[in-house]
Design an enzyme around this catalytic site. Structure first.
Site, mmCIF file in Angstrom:
data_model
loop_
_atom_site.group_PDB
_atom_site.id
_atom_site.type_symbol
_atom_site.label_atom_id
_atom_site.label_comp_id
_atom_site.label_asym_id
_atom_site.label_seq_id
_atom_site.Cartn_x
_atom_site.Cartn_y
_atom_site.Cartn_z
ATOM 1 N N CYS A 126 -44.606 -2.065 64.901
ATOM 2 C CA CYS A 126 -46.010 -1.692 65.057
ATOM 3 C C CYS A 126 -46.499 -0.836 63.886
ATOM 4 O O CYS A 126 -47.636 -0.998 63.427
ATOM 5 C CB CYS A 126 -46.250 -1.016 66.404
ATOM 6 S SG CYS A 126 -45.457 0.582 66.659
ATOM 7 N N HIS A 194 -46.899 3.716 70.422
ATOM 8 C CA HIS A 194 -47.226 2.377 69.934
ATOM 9 C C HIS A 194 -48.595 2.426 69.264
ATOM 10 O O HIS A 194 -49.499 3.116 69.732
ATOM 11 C CB HIS A 194 -47.248 1.383 71.100
ATOM 12 C CG HIS A 194 -47.652 -0.003 70.700
ATOM 13 N ND1 HIS A 194 -46.901 -0.765 69.826
ATOM 14 C CD2 HIS A 194 -48.727 -0.769 71.046
ATOM 15 C CE1 HIS A 194 -47.497 -1.943 69.660
ATOM 16 N NE2 HIS A 194 -48.605 -1.972 70.382
ATOM 17 N N HIS A 221 -51.799 -5.603 66.592
ATOM 18 C CA HIS A 221 -50.649 -4.770 66.941
ATOM 19 C C HIS A 221 -49.380 -5.620 66.985
ATOM 20 O O HIS A 221 -49.424 -6.851 66.855
ATOM 21 C CB HIS A 221 -50.888 -4.053 68.287
ATOM 22 C CG HIS A 221 -50.675 -4.918 69.496
ATOM 23 N ND1 HIS A 221 -50.123 -4.464 70.668
ATOM 24 C CD2 HIS A 221 -50.945 -6.237 69.720
ATOM 25 C CE1 HIS A 221 -50.072 -5.438 71.558
ATOM 26 N NE2 HIS A 221 -50.559 -6.513 71.019
#
Length: 252
Positions: A126, A194, A221
């Site tokens: 990520c 994240h 993402h």
């Protein structure tokens, strides 16, 4: 690969079998030399790791011009991790199948697509998809960001994103604009672990086809274990947002 180098690589692969052998190829003036390194991976039969001190010792002896490792009882076809780390190191990777003896060399392309890349922590993850977007879209570059496997599963305490965003040139903002980094809390942790790039209503990516469905806003993402993708940023993703970060050199 020169014959005497290949012979040294084969001897090392045979000695380490059934584990993966690994080492570095260095240049000393006009000469080349293979330096075998201990495989310090947790499971050396499935992967390899060269300790930083061994890599540094090789650099002291000459210029590192390649990474070498073996694939025991397998072909020389590169794994997704091989491809990712070849790009990350910006060096040729030489893969020897053993005991078959087939040698294959892969070289960095310098332009891995942002979409559809497999997840490889530390190289294609990520953070990296965000960093690559910034480099291609705005020309921003970041120092290599070291992260240990499993850091995102910490039960509590500040995450790597919380610890590093200011030093990387980001600041917290309230309302997202295109190019802001959205940092979310996923899984069973209690901290943001994240991140993705907020694309607003325009999912276009530099040099790539990025057809998506929905009215937006969109988010680029890369979730653990899944290919990188563009999603509609709403619902649970919006609810999981903990930080909205804008770079000081943002080109809005």
């Amino acid at each position: 690969m020169l014959k005497h180098i290949l012979k040294a690589v084969q001897i090392h692969a045979a000695a380490e079998y059934p584990n993966e052998s690994c080492g570095v190829l260095i240049s000393i003036g006009r000469k080349q030399k293979y330096i075998p390194c201990p495989n310090t991976a947790t499971d050396p039969s499935e992967e390899f790791r060269i300790a930083p001190e061994d890599y540094a010792a090789a650099e002291d002896e000459g210029e590192v011009i390649g990474i070498v490792h073996s694939h025991p009882d397998a072909t020389s076809r590169p794994s997704p991790r091989d491809l990712a780390m070849c790009e990350a190191t910006e060096l040729p990777w030489h893969i020897l199948s053993w005991p078959e003896g087939d040698l294959r060399t892969i070289v960095p392309t310098g332009h891995t697509p942002l979409l559809g890349r497999p997840f490889v922590h530390g190289a294609w993850d990520c953070w990296q998809v965000c960093a690559d977007w910034y480099k291609r879209e705005w020309g921003l570059e970041f120092d290599a960001f070291k992260r240990e496997d499993g850091w995102w599963e910490q039960a509590e305490g500040p995450s790597l994103y919380e610890q590093a965003y200011e030093a990387a040139g980001f600041e917290r903002v309230g309302t997202p604009q295109r190019g802001d980094m959205i940092v979310m809390e996923v899984g069973r942790t209690k901290h943001p672990n994240h991140a993705g790039i907020y694309l607003g209503s325009d999912p276009a990516l530099p040099g790539e086809s990025s057809a998506v469905h929905g009215a937006g806003p969109f988010l680029l993402h890369h979730m653990y274990g899944k290919p990188s993708e563009i999603i509609v940023f709403g619902g649970p993703w919006h609810d999981r947002t903990r930080l909205i970060l804008r770079h000081k050199d943002a080109k809005h």
